[in-house]
Design a protein around this motif. Structure first.
Motif, short mmCIF file in Angstrom:
data_model
loop_
_atom_site.label_atom_id
_atom_site.label_comp_id
_atom_site.label_asym_id
_atom_site.label_seq_id
_atom_site.Cartn_x
_atom_site.Cartn_y
_atom_site.Cartn_z
N CYS A 184 19.52 15.77 -48.31
CA CYS A 184 18.78 14.52 -48.60
C CYS A 184 18.41 14.42 -50.08
O CYS A 184 18.75 13.42 -50.73
CB CYS A 184 17.53 14.42 -47.74
N GLU A 192 21.38 14.34 -35.43
CA GLU A 192 20.48 13.19 -35.37
C GLU A 192 19.16 13.56 -36.02
O GLU A 192 18.79 14.74 -36.07
CB GLU A 192 20.20 12.82 -33.90
N VAL A 193 18.43 12.56 -36.46
CA VAL A 193 17.11 12.78 -37.03
C VAL A 193 16.16 13.20 -35.92
O VAL A 193 16.15 12.61 -34.84
CB VAL A 193 16.57 11.49 -37.69
N TYR A 249 14.44 9.98 -44.21
CA TYR A 249 14.23 9.56 -42.83
C TYR A 249 12.76 9.24 -42.54
O TYR A 249 11.86 9.86 -43.08
CB TYR A 249 14.72 10.66 -41.87
N ARG A 250 12.57 8.24 -41.64
CA ARG A 250 11.23 7.79 -41.28
C ARG A 250 11.03 7.96 -39.76
O ARG A 250 11.98 8.23 -39.04
CB ARG A 250 11.05 6.30 -41.62
N ASN A 291 10.75 5.81 -37.45
CA ASN A 291 11.62 4.92 -36.66
C ASN A 291 13.06 5.40 -36.59
O ASN A 291 13.85 4.87 -35.82
CB ASN A 291 11.61 3.50 -37.25
N ASP A 292 13.41 6.36 -37.44
CA ASP A 292 14.80 6.83 -37.48
C ASP A 292 15.07 7.97 -36.49
O ASP A 292 16.23 8.37 -36.33
CB ASP A 292 15.15 7.30 -38.89
N ARG A 327 18.34 8.71 -34.43
CA ARG A 327 19.51 8.01 -35.03
C ARG A 327 20.37 9.03 -35.79
O ARG A 327 19.88 10.09 -36.19
CB ARG A 327 19.04 6.91 -35.99
N LYS A 341 21.96 10.96 -38.63
CA LYS A 341 21.45 11.18 -39.99
C LYS A 341 22.27 10.47 -41.06
O LYS A 341 21.73 9.85 -41.97
CB LYS A 341 21.43 12.69 -40.30
N VAL A 350 21.63 6.66 -41.16
CA VAL A 350 20.34 6.32 -41.77
C VAL A 350 20.39 6.59 -43.28
O VAL A 350 19.96 5.75 -44.09
CB VAL A 350 19.20 7.15 -41.14
N GLU A 398 22.19 3.91 -45.17
CA GLU A 398 21.38 2.69 -45.29
C GLU A 398 20.35 2.83 -46.42
O GLU A 398 20.21 1.94 -47.27
CB GLU A 398 20.62 2.43 -43.99
N LYS A 399 19.65 3.96 -46.42
CA LYS A 399 18.58 4.15 -47.41
C LYS A 399 19.15 4.27 -48.82
O LYS A 399 18.61 3.71 -49.78
CB LYS A 399 17.76 5.40 -47.07
#
Lengths: 81, 326
Positions: B133, B154-155, B166-167, B169-170, B173, B175, B178, B181-182
């Motif tokens: 990350c 997955e997160v 990652y948050r 809400n993730d 989902r 990894k 996500v 997207e970020k």
């Protein structure tokens, strides 16, 4: 006798409970002697952990004889990511 | 015959984009290598160019196949993009506003030329966890042009304290999805490829074949050995990172025959604990992942000294570093 410094990293640091150890050893002692000393000292805490050895910030292959003032590092692999 | 042989440069295409339909004739692996950033293209899955009104631009990887196709099929109103997708990619990167990176281009070690190398850099990150990350985020903001994120995980809630892409809400989902997207929000110009699978012996060579540097952000020795194998075989540098509690390791491996992971640690090695077993404070992977990103940028630009042939050990308790010559 000669004076050497042992530098402990990751699991070795936790097993020995120290970052560094300064000790007197017999003339003619080798890196293998030192590794055996550590393995024995920690009573199983380093079983099944491969260690690499560096002397004076340089990797050594096999076992070498130590000199007065040498710094010996014991380095396990670290898995976390 | 010459009437059918029409070529358009990337600059001309950019200026006249509204006049053309762009047809991408490349297979998937080539499209992934040089995505047509900024072009709405039709992907052609066979050799049959659809009949349509208006002018078309055919795009292959280097502009050679499409020239041949236009000649052979005597296509009217069809242009070949000069230099193909590779030239389009280079053109787009040269058009980017370099003032975005003015605080790093002012560095004498980087400059405009160094920044252009970064913009054309291709980096694969294996493992989008604690190391991956921060490494991905720093490489993207530094301007690295192509990132390939590889992870089948997955997160989970326990990731969030050290994996800042990652948050809440993730959770659950993928990894890489996500992360893509970020990261795209940080710089939409970067080409980001997300591969939602774990690296294994069957896919490793294909997934790691078209990059300049491979970042090891994995959490197990077996995958590190697999990356090392491909890195050696393809002569692609591997930037290794690892964590144990307050301690981290970084090394650049396999640069023109320099030591690899199999030399750093012997092949039948055992030991080490994952973050799950041993525990880790969230800041440590941030530090180590950023050192990996730093060394990657230095490799791409050609800045020395670096950690080729060396193992850096960082101790976050005492703030001591040790550099071991391999």
């Amino acid at each position: 006798m000669i004076k050497i410094k042992i530098k402990c990293f990751s699991q070795v640091r936790y097993a020995m409970g120290k970052d560094e150890i300064i000790m007197d050893i017999e003339v003619g002692s080798t890196t293998s002697d030192l590794e055996s000393f550590i393995i024995e000292k920690v009573e199983g805490k380093l079983d099944n952990i491969s260690l690499r050895v560096a002397v004076n910030q340089k990797y050594v292959q096999g076992s070498i004889e130590l000199k007065d003032g040498d710094e010996v590092a014991f380095i396990p692999p670290v898995q976390g990511g | 015959m010459e009437d059918y042989f029409l070529i358009i440069t990337p600059k001309e295409l950019k200026e006249q984009l509204d006049d053309f339909t762009v047809i991408d004739i490349r297979p998937e692996d080539q499209r992934l290598e040089f995505p047509l950033v900024g072009l709405d293209s039709i992907i052609l899955n066979n050799d049959l160019v659809p009949e349509m009104d208006g002018k078309q631009v055919l795009v292959c990887q280097f502009g050679i196949v499409t020239e041949g196709m236009i000649l052979e099929k005597e296509l009217e109103n069809a242009f070949s993009l000069l230099g193909g997708a590779q030239a389009w990619d280079k053109f787009c990167r040269e058009q980017e506003d370099l003032s975005r990176w003015s605080r790093q281009t002012v560095l004498p070690e980087i400059g405009i030329e160094g920044q252009k190398k970064i913009l054309n850099g291709k980096v694969a990150i294996v493992g989008m966890g604690g190391l991956g990350c921060p490494a991905a985020q720093s490489l993207l903001t530094a301007g690295v042009g192509h990132l390939h994120l590889i992870d089948g995980d997955e997160v989970s809630l326990s990731n969030l304290h050290r994996q800042p892409l990652y948050r809440n809400n993730d959770v659950h989902r993928a990894k890489v999805v996500v992360a893509k997207e970020k990261l795209a929000e940080l710089n939409p110009e970067t080409s980001i490829r997300a591969t939602d699978t774990f690296l294994n012996e069957d896919n490793a060579e294909k997934l790691l074949s078209i990059v300049d540097v491979i970042i090891d952000g994995t959490d197990n020795i077996e995958t590190r050995q697999l990356i090392d194998h491909i890195s050696k075989k393809k002569n692609i540098p591997m930037v290794h990172g690892g964590l144990f509690r307050f301690e981290g390791q970084v090394s650049i491996l396999n640069v023109n025959g320099s030591p690899g992971y199999s030399e750093l640690f012997p092949s039948k090695l055992t030991g080490g604990n994952t973050c799950e077993d041993a525990g880790v404070l969230g800041m440590l992977p941030g530090i180590i992942g950023n050192i990996q990103a730093l060394e990657t940028v230095k490799l791409i630009v050609g800045i020395e000294p670096n950690l080729v042939g060396k193992l850096l050990i960082y101790d976050g308790k005492n703030h001591k570093t040790e550099i071991i010559q391999l």
